[in-house]
Design a protein around this motif. Sequence first.
Motif, PDB file in Angstrom:
ATOM      1  N   ASN A 165       0.813  -1.209   0.000  1.00  0.00           N
ATOM      2  CA  ASN A 165       0.000   0.000   0.000  1.00  0.00           C
ATOM      3  C   ASN A 165       0.854   1.270   0.000  1.00  0.00           C
ATOM      4  O   ASN A 165       0.510   2.266  -0.638  1.00  0.00           O
ATOM      5  N   SER A 166       1.975   1.214   0.733  1.00  0.00           N
ATOM      6  CA  SER A 166       2.843   2.393   0.805  1.00  0.00           C
ATOM      7  C   SER A 166       3.373   2.759  -0.585  1.00  0.00           C
ATOM      8  O   SER A 166       3.544   3.937  -0.916  1.00  0.00           O
ATOM      9  N   VAL A 167       3.632   1.741  -1.399  1.00  0.00           N
ATOM     10  CA  VAL A 167       4.139   1.987  -2.753  1.00  0.00           C
ATOM     11  C   VAL A 167       3.027   2.599  -3.613  1.00  0.00           C
ATOM     12  O   VAL A 167       3.234   3.581  -4.338  1.00  0.00           O
ATOM     13  N   TRP A 168       1.843   2.027  -3.483  1.00  0.00           N
ATOM     14  CA  TRP A 168       0.704   2.548  -4.251  1.00  0.00           C
ATOM     15  C   TRP A 168       0.416   4.000  -3.866  1.00  0.00           C
ATOM     16  O   TRP A 168       0.191   4.857  -4.731  1.00  0.00           O
ATOM     17  N   GLU A 169       0.452   4.282  -2.573  1.00  0.00           N
ATOM     18  CA  GLU A 169       0.186   5.659  -2.112  1.00  0.00           C
ATOM     19  C   GLU A 169       1.229   6.636  -2.679  1.00  0.00           C
ATOM     20  O   GLU A 169       0.905   7.758  -3.052  1.00  0.00           O
ATOM     21  N   CYS A 170       2.465   6.193  -2.740  1.00  0.00           N
ATOM     22  CA  CYS A 170       3.534   7.064  -3.258  1.00  0.00           C
ATOM     23  C   CYS A 170       3.313   7.323  -4.751  1.00  0.00           C
ATOM     24  O   CYS A 170       3.460   8.455  -5.231  1.00  0.00           O
ATOM     25  N   ILE A 171       2.938   6.279  -5.489  1.00  0.00           N
ATOM     26  CA  ILE A 171       2.652   6.453  -6.925  1.00  0.00           C
ATOM     27  C   ILE A 171       1.525   7.475  -7.097  1.00  0.00           C
ATOM     28  O   ILE A 171       1.594   8.383  -7.940  1.00  0.00           O
ATOM     29  N   ALA A 172       0.485   7.331  -6.263  1.00  0.00           N
ATOM     30  CA  ALA A 172      -0.661   8.243  -6.374  1.00  0.00           C
ATOM     31  C   ALA A 172      -0.252   9.665  -5.981  1.00  0.00           C
ATOM     32  O   ALA A 172      -0.543  10.632  -6.699  1.00  0.00           O
ATOM     33  N   ASN A 173       0.475   9.791  -4.867  1.00  0.00           N
ATOM     34  CA  ASN A 173       0.842  11.129  -4.378  1.00  0.00           C
ATOM     35  C   ASN A 173       1.756  11.858  -5.344  1.00  0.00           C
ATOM     36  O   ASN A 173       1.666  13.066  -5.514  1.00  0.00           O
ATOM     37  N   GLU A 174       2.669  11.116  -5.962  1.00  0.00           N
ATOM     38  CA  GLU A 174       3.632  11.766  -6.860  1.00  0.00           C
ATOM     39  C   GLU A 174       3.138  11.786  -8.305  1.00  0.00           C
ATOM     40  O   GLU A 174       3.822  12.310  -9.183  1.00  0.00           O
TER      41      GLU A 174
END
Length: 222
Positions: free
Chosen positions: A205-214
């Motif tokens: 999830n942390s990776v997905w959130e980073c993709i979304a945030n950036e």
Amino acid sequence: MRCGTAVHGAPIGLLGGTFDPVHHGHLRPAIELLERLGLAEMRLVPGYAPPHRRPPRADSGQRLRLLQYAVAGAPGLVVDARELRRGGYSYTVATLRELRAELGPRPLCFVLGSDAFLGLASWYRWRDLETLAHLVVMQRPGHALRLDDELAEWTTARQVFDPAALRGRSSGLILFQETTPLDISASRIRRLIAQGRSARYLMPNSVWECIANEGLYGYPQI
Ligand code: ATP
């Protein structure tokens, strides 16, 4: 040539890749191999410029950040950014030479999926790899291991069936190791995101959130 008589310490595992982005198809097998092979650690080694494929979509800093999120809190998984620091084409043989110089005779296990293994004979100085590391091949769904004659012969001469054999020498052996089959690829993830669809749960999830945030890979920016 087979190397290594006096070896010391648990083997180090290396999983090289583009990690554009890292996903569960990398991470779950990495943890399983860490445990089953009794590795001291599994290093994830992102490439700067892969010689065999198009340049990565995300830049080095972004891919590195995603990897750091992915391994946070996972004992034994480590990110090794040497190929990003080195720049230029990321030849595995050069990376293994560096590591061999640092680690002495300790066993090194270079891990690759069956898709990558099938193309091994096209890698730069591929025959030198066995002097530097063992090869551990994990079956990747959709990439049956049908080896051509040259690679089949080379493999048969070096294949072992017991992971314990890898601890007894520095390099030169090949092990095919089962891991949980996960039909996940970074290219499919990039495609999903570019189509405005979710890639959640294919990666931490942390990776997905980073993709979304950036806003990576064409994730819609509001
Ligand atoms: P892409 O779809 O962009 O080609 P990828 O998902 O194959 O990317 P890479 O970073 O190129 O990911 O792969 C790094 C290494 O991990 C390779 O050795 C590859 O075979 C292996 N690998 C990737 N995905 C899986 C998977 N789902 N199961 C087993 N091995 C995998």
